[in-house]
Write a protein that holds these residues in place. Sequence first.
Motif, PDB file in Angstrom:
ATOM      1  N   UNK A 148       0.738  -0.927   0.123  1.00 25.42           N
ATOM      2  CA  UNK A 148      -0.688   0.531  -0.043  1.00 25.42           C
ATOM      3  C   UNK A 148       1.077   1.611   0.178  1.00 25.42           C
ATOM      4  N   UNK A 149       1.977   1.328   0.808  1.00 23.99           N
ATOM      5  CA  UNK A 149       3.040   2.299   1.121  1.00 23.99           C
ATOM      6  C   UNK A 149       3.469   2.847  -0.104  1.00 23.99           C
ATOM      7  N   UNK A 150       3.629   1.362  -0.895  1.00 23.31           N
ATOM      8  CA  UNK A 150       4.634   1.813  -2.759  1.00 23.31           C
ATOM      9  C   UNK A 150       3.643   1.967  -3.375  1.00 23.31           C
ATOM     10  N   UNK A 151       2.382   1.723  -3.531  1.00 18.69           N
ATOM     11  CA  UNK A 151       0.976   2.559  -4.007  1.00 18.69           C
ATOM     12  C   UNK A 151       0.858   3.723  -4.421  1.00 18.69           C
ATOM     13  N   UNK A 152       0.676   4.326  -3.102  1.00 23.09           N
ATOM     14  CA  UNK A 152       0.340   5.477  -2.708  1.00 23.09           C
ATOM     15  C   UNK A 152       1.789   6.496  -3.266  1.00 23.09           C
ATOM     16  N   UNK A 153       2.729   5.953  -2.981  1.00 21.59           N
ATOM     17  CA  UNK A 153       4.327   6.918  -3.065  1.00 21.59           C
ATOM     18  C   UNK A 153       4.346   7.333  -4.512  1.00 21.59           C
ATOM     19  N   UNK A 154       3.932   5.666  -5.542  1.00 26.14           N
ATOM     20  CA  UNK A 154       4.170   5.682  -7.377  1.00 26.14           C
ATOM     21  C   UNK A 154       3.226   6.808  -7.823  1.00 26.14           C
ATOM     22  N   UNK A 155       1.488   6.613  -6.822  1.00 31.69           N
ATOM     23  CA  UNK A 155       0.672   7.422  -7.621  1.00 31.69           C
ATOM     24  C   UNK A 155       0.976   9.202  -7.069  1.00 31.69           C
ATOM     25  N   UNK A 156       1.551   9.100  -5.840  1.00 33.23           N
ATOM     26  CA  UNK A 156       2.039  10.821  -6.082  1.00 33.23           C
ATOM     27  C   UNK A 156       2.867  10.931  -6.632  1.00 33.23           C
ATOM     28  N   UNK A 157       3.570  10.377  -6.899  1.00 30.53           N
ATOM     29  CA  UNK A 157       5.296  10.481  -7.701  1.00 30.53           C
ATOM     30  C   UNK A 157       4.543  11.212  -8.975  1.00 30.53           C
ATOM     31  N   UNK A 158       3.671   9.921  -9.299  1.00 32.01           N
ATOM     32  CA  UNK A 158       3.409  10.501 -10.953  1.00 32.01           C
ATOM     33  C   UNK A 158       2.531  11.380 -10.766  1.00 32.01           C
ATOM     34  N   UNK A 159       1.684  11.629  -9.896  1.00 33.26           N
ATOM     35  CA  UNK A 159       0.917  13.008 -10.058  1.00 33.26           C
ATOM     36  C   UNK A 159       1.280  14.460 -10.369  1.00 33.26           C
ATOM     37  N   UNK A 160       3.212  14.796  -9.144  1.00 32.70           N
ATOM     38  CA  UNK A 160       4.002  15.512  -9.339  1.00 32.70           C
ATOM     39  C   UNK A 160       4.974  15.014 -10.769  1.00 32.70           C
ATOM     40  N   UNK A 161       4.668  14.353 -11.566  1.00 35.57           N
ATOM     41  CA  UNK A 161       5.450  14.250 -12.594  1.00 35.57           C
ATOM     42  C   UNK A 161       4.737  15.148 -14.060  1.00 35.57           C
ATOM     43  N   UNK A 162       3.694  14.337 -13.530  1.00 33.05           N
ATOM     44  CA  UNK A 162       2.584  15.313 -14.727  1.00 33.05           C
ATOM     45  C   UNK A 162       2.310  16.212 -14.579  1.00 33.05           C
ATOM     46  N   UNK A 163       2.398  16.777 -13.240  1.00 33.16           N
ATOM     47  CA  UNK A 163       2.162  18.503 -12.972  1.00 33.16           C
ATOM     48  C   UNK A 163       3.219  19.121 -13.595  1.00 33.16           C
ATOM     49  N   UNK A 164       3.719  18.648 -13.398  1.00 33.55           N
ATOM     50  CA  UNK A 164       5.690  19.149 -13.772  1.00 33.55           C
ATOM     51  C   UNK A 164       6.313  19.301 -15.333  1.00 33.55           C
ATOM     52  N   UNK A 165       5.547  17.862 -16.131  1.00 34.65           N
ATOM     53  CA  UNK A 165       5.185  18.001 -17.431  1.00 34.65           C
ATOM     54  C   UNK A 165       4.385  19.146 -18.719  1.00 34.65           C
ATOM     55  N   UNK A 166       2.869  19.508 -17.088  1.00 34.63           N
ATOM     56  CA  UNK A 166       2.205  20.424 -17.709  1.00 34.63           C
ATOM     57  C   UNK A 166       2.753  21.571 -17.967  1.00 34.63           C
ATOM     58  N   UNK A 167       3.204  21.915 -16.605  1.00 31.93           N
ATOM     59  CA  UNK A 167       4.249  23.027 -16.410  1.00 31.93           C
ATOM     60  C   UNK A 167       5.532  23.774 -17.245  1.00 31.93           C
ATOM     61  N   UNK A 168       5.868  22.303 -17.557  1.00 31.02           N
ATOM     62  CA  UNK A 168       6.839  22.374 -18.378  1.00 31.02           C
ATOM     63  C   UNK A 168       6.485  22.973 -20.276  1.00 31.02           C
ATOM     64  N   UNK A 169       5.217  22.269 -20.561  1.00 25.87           N
ATOM     65  CA  UNK A 169       4.927  21.895 -21.865  1.00 25.87           C
ATOM     66  C   UNK A 169       4.648  24.024 -22.160  1.00 25.87           C
ATOM     67  N   UNK A 170       3.522  24.381 -20.737  1.00 25.75           N
ATOM     68  CA  UNK A 170       2.825  25.619 -20.856  1.00 25.75           C
ATOM     69  C   UNK A 170       3.848  26.582 -20.884  1.00 25.75           C
TER      70      UNK A 170
END
Length: 117
Positions: free
Chosen positions: A17-39
Amino acid sequence: MQTTIIAVVTLILGALLGHVLTTTREHKKWLADQLKAEYRDLIDLLYDTVTVVTEERPGSGRPNNPERLNVAVQELARMFEDRIFIAEQLRKSDVKTDWLKMKEMNYYDPDLRGRRH
């Protein structure tokens, strides 16, 4: 014995559960970073393009350096087409229609004003 099995299973489930939650949080942060970079890239290129248009078409006359104007317009057109993470937002905002209007103004020939084809 049963207590040990429950403890081991609980430990394993907690780790998963800890691994899944960490992975999900990291993916959301990565996605937000990609959106910000493209904008950010899009805003930078929009600024550069407007600067080139302003410098090359003072008073909407003929371009001083048509090649520079063409390169700027082509780079921005490509930027609108090759965005991955913000493509849906660009489509929804109908920015392509605005871009085509701007492009028409960039290539408008003032010598043709008033002439009919």
